[in-house]
Structure formats: C-alpha cells, structure tokens
Design an enzyme around this catalytic site. Structure first.
Site, PDB file in Angstrom:
ATOM      1  N   GLY A  12       0.881  -1.446   0.278  1.00  6.56           N
ATOM      2  CA  GLY A  12       0.094   0.152  -0.047  1.00  6.56           C
ATOM      3  C   GLY A  12       1.024   1.534   0.291  1.00  6.56           C
ATOM      4  N   GLY A  14       3.342   1.978  -2.356  1.00  3.86           N
ATOM      5  CA  GLY A  14       3.627   1.693  -4.404  1.00  3.86           C
ATOM      6  C   GLY A  14       2.844   2.450  -4.897  1.00  3.86           C
ATOM      7  N   ASP A  37       3.674  -3.334   3.559  1.00  3.92           N
ATOM      8  CA  ASP A  37       4.855  -2.663   3.144  1.00  3.92           C
ATOM      9  C   ASP A  37       5.988  -3.374   3.396  1.00  3.92           C
ATOM     10  OD1 ASP A  37       4.023  -1.028   0.425  1.00  3.92           O
ATOM     11  OD2 ASP A  37       6.395  -1.110   1.129  1.00  3.92           O
ATOM     12  N   THR A  40      10.465  -0.717  -0.120  1.00  7.87           N
ATOM     13  CA  THR A  40      11.701  -1.556  -0.772  1.00  7.87           C
ATOM     14  C   THR A  40      11.978   0.112  -1.706  1.00  7.87           C
ATOM     15  OG1 THR A  40      10.152  -1.653  -3.112  1.00  7.87           O
ATOM     16  CG2 THR A  40      11.053  -3.587  -1.134  1.00  7.87           C
ATOM     17  N   ILE A  64       6.426  -9.342   3.478  1.00  9.28           N
ATOM     18  CA  ILE A  64       5.136 -10.219   3.019  1.00  9.28           C
ATOM     19  C   ILE A  64       5.807 -11.826   3.302  1.00  9.28           C
ATOM     20  CG2 ILE A  64       3.506  -9.212   2.052  1.00  9.28           C
ATOM     21  CD1 ILE A  64       3.681 -10.784  -0.257  1.00  9.28           C
ATOM     22  N   THR A 102       9.389 -12.370  -3.359  1.00 10.88           N
ATOM     23  CA  THR A 102       8.154 -11.814  -2.896  1.00 10.88           C
ATOM     24  C   THR A 102       7.571 -12.385  -3.491  1.00 10.88           C
ATOM     25  OG1 THR A 102       9.390  -9.406  -2.614  1.00 10.88           O
ATOM     26  CG2 THR A 102       7.565  -9.002  -3.333  1.00 10.88           C
ATOM     27  N   THR A 127      -1.396  -9.517 -13.602  1.00 11.39           N
ATOM     28  CA  THR A 127      -0.752  -8.436 -14.323  1.00 11.39           C
ATOM     29  C   THR A 127      -1.726  -9.309 -15.930  1.00 11.39           C
ATOM     30  OG1 THR A 127       0.616  -7.340 -15.814  1.00 11.39           O
ATOM     31  CG2 THR A 127       1.027  -9.131 -14.308  1.00 11.39           C
ATOM     32  N   ASP A 128      -1.425  -8.426 -16.823  1.00 12.48           N
ATOM     33  CA  ASP A 128      -1.966  -8.823 -18.157  1.00 12.48           C
ATOM     34  C   ASP A 128      -0.875  -9.488 -18.813  1.00 12.48           C
ATOM     35  OD1 ASP A 128      -0.568  -6.601 -18.907  1.00 12.48           O
ATOM     36  OD2 ASP A 128      -1.733  -5.763 -20.084  1.00 12.48           O
ATOM     37  N   GLU A 129       0.414  -9.398 -18.531  1.00 11.74           N
ATOM     38  CA  GLU A 129       1.588 -10.102 -19.053  1.00 11.74           C
ATOM     39  C   GLU A 129       1.554 -12.051 -18.567  1.00 11.74           C
ATOM     40  OE1 GLU A 129       5.206  -7.888 -18.025  1.00 11.74           O
ATOM     41  OE2 GLU A 129       3.963  -5.623 -18.054  1.00 11.74           O
ATOM     42  N   TYR A 151       9.598 -11.347 -14.725  1.00  9.76           N
ATOM     43  CA  TYR A 151       8.492 -10.588 -13.651  1.00  9.76           C
ATOM     44  C   TYR A 151       7.290 -11.342 -14.187  1.00  9.76           C
ATOM     45  CZ  TYR A 151       4.578  -7.264 -13.187  1.00  9.76           C
ATOM     46  OH  TYR A 151       3.246  -7.124 -12.851  1.00  9.76           O
ATOM     47  N   LYS A 155       4.813 -13.766 -11.608  1.00 11.42           N
ATOM     48  CA  LYS A 155       3.195 -13.707 -11.802  1.00 11.42           C
ATOM     49  C   LYS A 155       2.009 -14.406 -11.682  1.00 11.42           C
ATOM     50  CE  LYS A 155       1.823  -9.826 -10.313  1.00 11.42           C
ATOM     51  NZ  LYS A 155       1.104  -9.256  -8.845  1.00 11.42           N
TER      52      LYS A 155
HETATM   53  P1  NAD Z   1       5.048  -1.115  -7.104  1.00  3.48           P
HETATM   54  O1  NAD Z   1       6.280  -0.996  -7.314  1.00  3.48           O
HETATM   55  O2  NAD Z   1       5.096   0.378  -7.060  1.00  3.48           O
HETATM   56  O3  NAD Z   1       4.861  -0.892  -6.004  1.00  3.48           O
HETATM   57  C1  NAD Z   1       4.991  -2.438  -5.228  1.00  3.48           C
HETATM   58  C2  NAD Z   1       4.941  -1.774  -3.527  1.00  3.48           C
HETATM   59  O4  NAD Z   1       5.399  -3.543  -3.307  1.00  3.48           O
HETATM   60  C3  NAD Z   1       6.159  -1.430  -2.507  1.00  3.48           C
HETATM   61  O5  NAD Z   1       5.094  -0.145  -1.830  1.00  3.48           O
HETATM   62  C4  NAD Z   1       6.954  -2.000  -2.184  1.00  3.48           C
HETATM   63  O6  NAD Z   1       7.811  -1.685  -1.170  1.00  3.48           O
HETATM   64  C5  NAD Z   1       5.689  -3.573  -1.677  1.00  3.48           C
HETATM   65  N1  NAD Z   1       6.828  -4.728  -1.501  1.00  3.48           N
HETATM   66  C6  NAD Z   1       7.829  -5.210  -2.073  1.00  3.48           C
HETATM   67  N2  NAD Z   1       8.016  -6.190  -1.654  1.00  3.48           N
HETATM   68  C7  NAD Z   1       7.498  -6.375  -0.440  1.00  3.48           C
HETATM   69  C8  NAD Z   1       7.455  -7.430   0.585  1.00  3.48           C
HETATM   70  N3  NAD Z   1       8.260  -8.725   0.318  1.00  3.48           N
HETATM   71  N4  NAD Z   1       7.166  -7.281   1.314  1.00  3.48           N
HETATM   72  C9  NAD Z   1       5.845  -6.167   1.639  1.00  3.48           C
HETATM   73  N5  NAD Z   1       5.634  -5.047   1.368  1.00  3.48           N
HETATM   74  C10 NAD Z   1       6.578  -5.476  -0.730  1.00  3.48           C
HETATM   75  O7  NAD Z   1       4.342  -1.886  -7.785  1.00  3.48           O
HETATM   76  P2  NAD Z   1       2.683  -1.448  -8.986  1.00  3.48           P
HETATM   77  O8  NAD Z   1       3.359  -0.774  -9.866  1.00  3.48           O
HETATM   78  O9  NAD Z   1       1.744  -0.426  -7.611  1.00  3.48           O
HETATM   79  O10 NAD Z   1       2.487  -2.497  -8.651  1.00  3.48           O
HETATM   80  C11 NAD Z   1       1.504  -3.504  -7.539  1.00  3.48           C
HETATM   81  C12 NAD Z   1       0.884  -4.580  -8.295  1.00  3.48           C
HETATM   82  O11 NAD Z   1       0.045  -4.761  -9.142  1.00  3.48           O
HETATM   83  C13 NAD Z   1       1.541  -5.603  -8.399  1.00  3.48           C
HETATM   84  O12 NAD Z   1       1.681  -6.518  -7.668  1.00  3.48           O
HETATM   85  C14 NAD Z   1       1.501  -5.604  -9.518  1.00  3.48           C
HETATM   86  O13 NAD Z   1       2.203  -6.756 -10.131  1.00  3.48           O
HETATM   87  C15 NAD Z   1       0.556  -5.358 -10.344  1.00  3.48           C
HETATM   88  N6  NAD Z   1       0.350  -4.772 -11.304  1.00  3.48           N
HETATM   89  C16 NAD Z   1       1.058  -3.253 -12.092  1.00  3.48           C
HETATM   90  C17 NAD Z   1       0.336  -2.588 -13.006  1.00  3.48           C
HETATM   91  C18 NAD Z   1       1.163  -1.307 -13.250  1.00  3.48           C
HETATM   92  O14 NAD Z   1       0.950  -0.919 -14.213  1.00  3.48           O
HETATM   93  N7  NAD Z   1       2.383  -0.489 -12.697  1.00  3.48           N
HETATM   94  C19 NAD Z   1      -0.377  -3.425 -14.042  1.00  3.48           C
HETATM   95  C20 NAD Z   1      -1.229  -4.592 -13.970  1.00  3.48           C
HETATM   96  C21 NAD Z   1      -0.607  -5.221 -12.674  1.00  3.48           C
HETATM   97  P1  TYD Z   2       6.898  -0.769 -18.813  1.00  5.48           P
HETATM   98  O1  TYD Z   2       6.673   0.986 -18.262  1.00  5.48           O
HETATM   99  O2  TYD Z   2       7.996  -0.685 -17.732  1.00  5.48           O
HETATM  100  O3  TYD Z   2       5.417  -1.358 -18.632  1.00  5.48           O
HETATM  101  P2  TYD Z   2       5.975  -3.486 -18.872  1.00  5.48           P
HETATM  102  O4  TYD Z   2       6.544  -3.585 -19.480  1.00  5.48           O
HETATM  103  O5  TYD Z   2       4.813  -3.723 -17.621  1.00  5.48           O
HETATM  104  O6  TYD Z   2       4.431  -3.268 -20.158  1.00  5.48           O
HETATM  105  O7  TYD Z   2       7.003  -0.535 -20.335  1.00  5.48           O
HETATM  106  C1  TYD Z   2       5.750   0.191 -21.153  1.00  5.48           C
HETATM  107  C2  TYD Z   2       6.148  -0.056 -22.374  1.00  5.48           C
HETATM  108  O8  TYD Z   2       7.457   0.683 -22.891  1.00  5.48           O
HETATM  109  C3  TYD Z   2       6.463  -1.457 -22.636  1.00  5.48           C
HETATM  110  O9  TYD Z   2       6.733  -1.402 -24.189  1.00  5.48           O
HETATM  111  C4  TYD Z   2       8.168  -0.982 -22.655  1.00  5.48           C
HETATM  112  C5  TYD Z   2       8.298   0.380 -23.119  1.00  5.48           C
HETATM  113  N1  TYD Z   2       9.799   0.926 -22.041  1.00  5.48           N
HETATM  114  C6  TYD Z   2      10.366   1.956 -23.570  1.00  5.48           C
HETATM  115  O10 TYD Z   2      10.424   1.356 -25.073  1.00  5.48           O
HETATM  116  N2  TYD Z   2      11.306   2.314 -22.330  1.00  5.48           N
HETATM  117  C7  TYD Z   2      11.262   2.754 -21.360  1.00  5.48           C
HETATM  118  O11 TYD Z   2      12.894   3.188 -20.984  1.00  5.48           O
HETATM  119  C8  TYD Z   2      10.856   1.459 -20.234  1.00  5.48           C
HETATM  120  C9  TYD Z   2      10.790   1.577 -18.950  1.00  5.48           C
HETATM  121  C10 TYD Z   2       9.782   0.663 -21.233  1.00  5.48           C
END
Ligand code: NAD
Ligand code: TYD
Length: 347
Positions: A12, A14, A37, A40, A64, A102, A127-129, A151, A155
């Site tokens: 929370g 993040g 949290d 990190t 966690i 993690t 994630t969609d990934e 990554y 997931k």
């Molecule tokens: P983020 O990196 O901003 O935040 C992650 C948070 O998790 C941080 O606050 C970090 O301190 C905490 N954390 C890491 N390891 C930990 C541990 N071992 N114990 C407790 N806390 C820990 O990530 P985000 O972008 O907010 O993503 C959140 C979730 O959503 C993730 O599970 C990610 O896979 C998922 N997600 C993200 C996206 C995106 O585009 N950002 C898209 C789809 C899904």
């Molecule tokens: P990112 O935000 O890392 O998300 P994801 O890999 O989960 O999609 O990247 C989004 C898109 O942007 C991805 O196609 C990779 C590209 N990208 C760049 O072209 N340059 C960069 O420096 C970064 C970080 C990402």
C-alpha cells in the site's frame, strides 16, 4: 456480495496499492485498513502521507514473506488484497531471485494466513503480462498463460498457487489481471513517469527498439475500482481482466507526452530493445463489466492530468530520482545507447 469492511492491503505504499487505499477512503468502503509494506525502493514513505492522518488506516512496515508479520497484520481483517510485489520487467532481467521471493513465496505466506482464517477473501492482483504477447485480438480469462519474462513468470506462479489454495484448501480466492496502469504516484522507472520526469529535465527519452509495441493503458483510479468490484462482486475462484479501450503504440504515447510538456521530438532516442519484449498486450474486460465495472477515465484526459500531477509534485519524485535510481538508470540504459538496428532517430 462480499461486504469487506476491514482490509489488509499489502504493497500500500506503492503506486496502485496506495491508489487503492485512497479509493477505499474516498468512497467510504472500509472502516479499517491495515497497510503492510516493506518500503522497498519503490515503496515511498511520502506516498503514505496521502492517508497517514486518517484514523481508519494503520501502517505496518514489514515483509509479506514473514509469517509472523503477516499474521499480525491480517488480524481482524475480512479480506486481503495483495499488491505487494517486485514489479519492473527490466529489473527482473537483472535480479530475478527477488521476484520469485516476494511474488511467489510472499503470496504463499499470505495464502497460508487466509487459509487459517475461514471466510477471508483473498484478492491476488495480477497482470495482463501473464498471457504473454498477443498480436491480434484480446486476451480472455480462459486463455492459456505464456509469460515471457521473469517478472510475468513470477506473477503467473503466484496465480497458480492462489488457484491451488482455492482448489485444495477452499480459500476464497479472486484474481485480477490489470493492463498497464498510469497516474499519480508511479515510480519513475516505469515508461510514462520516466518520460514525463526526463522531459521536465529536458533529458532524452529512451524508446526500446522501434517503439511500435502496443499497450492498453488503464488509469490507476479505474484499475482500483476494477479490483474493488472483483473483491466485492466477483465469484470465488474466478479471474477478472481489468483493461481499457485505450490502445496505443509506445511512440504514440511518447509523442502525446512530448506535446503536453512542450518538448521537442529530437529528445526521442531509440535504444536497444528489451530482451523478450512482448509486442502487444490487450485485454477483453467483458467479464468484469458483466459484474458492474466500467472505466471512467479516457487516456487523453488521464494523461494530461498525470503530467499536471508530476509538474505540481516535484517534491514527491525529485528525491526518488537521486541515489539508487541513478545507479539503476546507468545499469539499465548505459549499455543500450546504440540505436536499435533499422530504427531512426526522431527529428
Ligand atoms: P510498485 O512497485 O509501485 O509497488 C509495489 C509495492 O510493494 C511497494 O510499495 C513495495 O515497497 C512493496 N513491496 C515489495 N516487496 C514487498 C514485500 N516483500 N513485502 C511487503 N511489501 C513489499 O508496484 P505497482 O505498480 O503499484 O503494482 C502493484 C501490483 O499491481 C503488483 O502486484 C503488480 O504486479 C500489479 N500490476 C501492476 C501494473 C502496472 O502497470 N503498474 C499492471 C498490472 C498489475
Ligand atoms: P513498462 O512501463 O516497463 O511496463 P511493461 O513492461 O509492464 O509494459 O513499459 C511500457 C512499455 O514501454 C513497454 O513496451 C516497454 C517500453 N519502454 C521503453 O520503450 N523505454 C523505457 O525506458 C521503458 C521503461 C519502457
């Protein structure tokens, strides 16, 4: 319907996890929120300031992966929403073990805590990934998984564990698979905030390969409402995509951001591609729409708001871009300075 009023929100501090805490508070959806949290590099104590004065929120700094910490944090909660993760694909190419620890082991510890508390709903934020690259059409929840980087593999592993706990131990599991998310409070290693903050400093924006990779972009508020809809209205054991209709190539996004910050196009720099770079992600979110969810933020408006937020909140992101961020930046970008073969430097 699941009437969860006391929630454990992991991760929370993040980007999306903190957005979810603000979403719950804004909509009076919880009486008690335990935020667990580890803080990190991507978990920012300043982010917590946006809700630390609220009496409904208790912050617990911890991992966690540590069962004692998790058992303490989950006490009194009727749902766990697991955002905590290592989240950056590029870092997973350098340090995959952290991702397994993690994202997989940590999820296992949380599932064990849910298993011991009958009736606790467990939402795994995924994630969609996990679908891998989807060149045509839209991924549906029943499609096979084909994660292509450490990554997304971690997931997918966490999802498999969650489903196995639903099947074997009857844990009330729901999984969400979100699209690429953007908005305030996102750590500036990710594409959109990296571009915005680089451009504010008139630095080049590194575009991997030809920049024609495609992503669906969902605003963080819509992603959070999607997760909450799945928590409250999702059926046990089910998976819900959380996507949008906003499909863009990376170059289209860069050009939009350039125009919003009024920066010249010669700051676009094509650099060597990410190994195993997924060419396209695209979700069908029909299933989630079927239980009442609807995204509200169109990309054109949401990206303008996001640029504005970074412009007005330098105090949040400037300190983050010092220190260890610079080290990461050199590690990730220094060796890929040469343009991708065949790519042109935008002028
Ligand atoms: P983020 O990196 O901003 O935040 C992650 C948070 O998790 C941080 O606050 C970090 O301190 C905490 N954390 C890491 N390891 C930990 C541990 N071992 N114990 C407790 N806390 C820990 O990530 P985000 O972008 O907010 O993503 C959140 C979730 O959503 C993730 O599970 C990610 O896979 C998922 N997600 C993200 C996206 C995106 O585009 N950002 C898209 C789809 C899904
Ligand atoms: P990112 O935000 O890392 O998300 P994801 O890999 O989960 O999609 O990247 C989004 C898109 O942007 C991805 O196609 C990779 C590209 N990208 C760049 O072209 N340059 C960069 O420096 C970064 C970080 C990402």
């Amino acid at each position: 319907m699941v009437n969860a009023r006391a929630l454990l929100v992991t991760g929370g501090a993040g980007f999306i996890g903190s957005g979810y805490v603000r979403y719950l508070l804004r909509n009076a959806l919880a009486d008690r929120i335990h935020v667990l949290d580890k803080l990190t590099y991507s978990g920012n104590p300043t982010t917590l300031d946006s809700f630390s004065d609220d009496p409904r929120v208790e912050f617990i700094e911890g991992d966690i992966c540590d069962p004692a910490t998790v058992n303490h944090a989950v006490d009194g909660c009727d749902a766990i929403v697991n955002f905590a993760a290592e989240t950056h694909v590029d870092r997973s190419l350098f340090d995959p073990a952290e991702f397994i620890q993690t994202n997989v082991q940590g999820t296992l510890v949380l599932l064990d805590a849910a298993r011991e508390r009958t009736g606790t709903r467990f939402v795994q934020v995924s994630t969609d990934e996990v679908y891998g690259a989807v060149l045509d059409g839209y991924s549906r929840e029943s499609d096979p998984l084909y994660p292509r980087n450490p990554y997304s593999a971690s997931k997918a592993g966490a999802e498999m564990l969650a489903i196995s706990y639903a099947e074997t131990h009857g844990v009330d599991v729901v999984i969400t698979r979100g699209s690429n998310t953007y908005g305030p409070f996102q750590y500036p290693e990710k594409f959109i905030p990296l571009m915005i903050t680089n451009l504010f400093e008139r630095k080049a924006v590194p575009v991997y390969g030809d920049g024609l990779q495609v992503r669906h972009w969902v605003h963080v508020d819509d992603h959070c409402s999607g997760i909450d809809t799945a928590l409250r209205f999702g059926a046990s054991g089910e998976i819900y995509n959380v996507g949008s209709d906003d499909e863009r190539t990376n170059l289209e996004v860069v050009k939009q951001v350039l125009s919003l910050v009024d920066a010249p196009e010669d700051l676009i720099t094509h650099v060597a591609d990410r190994p195993g770079h997924d060419r396209r992600y695209a979700l069908s979110s029909e299933k989630l729409r079927g239980i009442g969810w609807e995204p509200k933020r169109a990309f054109d408006e949401g990206i303008a708001d996001t640029v504005r937020w970074y412009r007005e909140n330098r105090d949040w992101w400037e300190p983050i871009r010092d220190g260890s961020f610079q080290e990461y930046y050199r590690r990730n970008y220094d060796n890929r300075e040469q343009a991708h073969p065949g790519a042109r430097r935008e002028a």
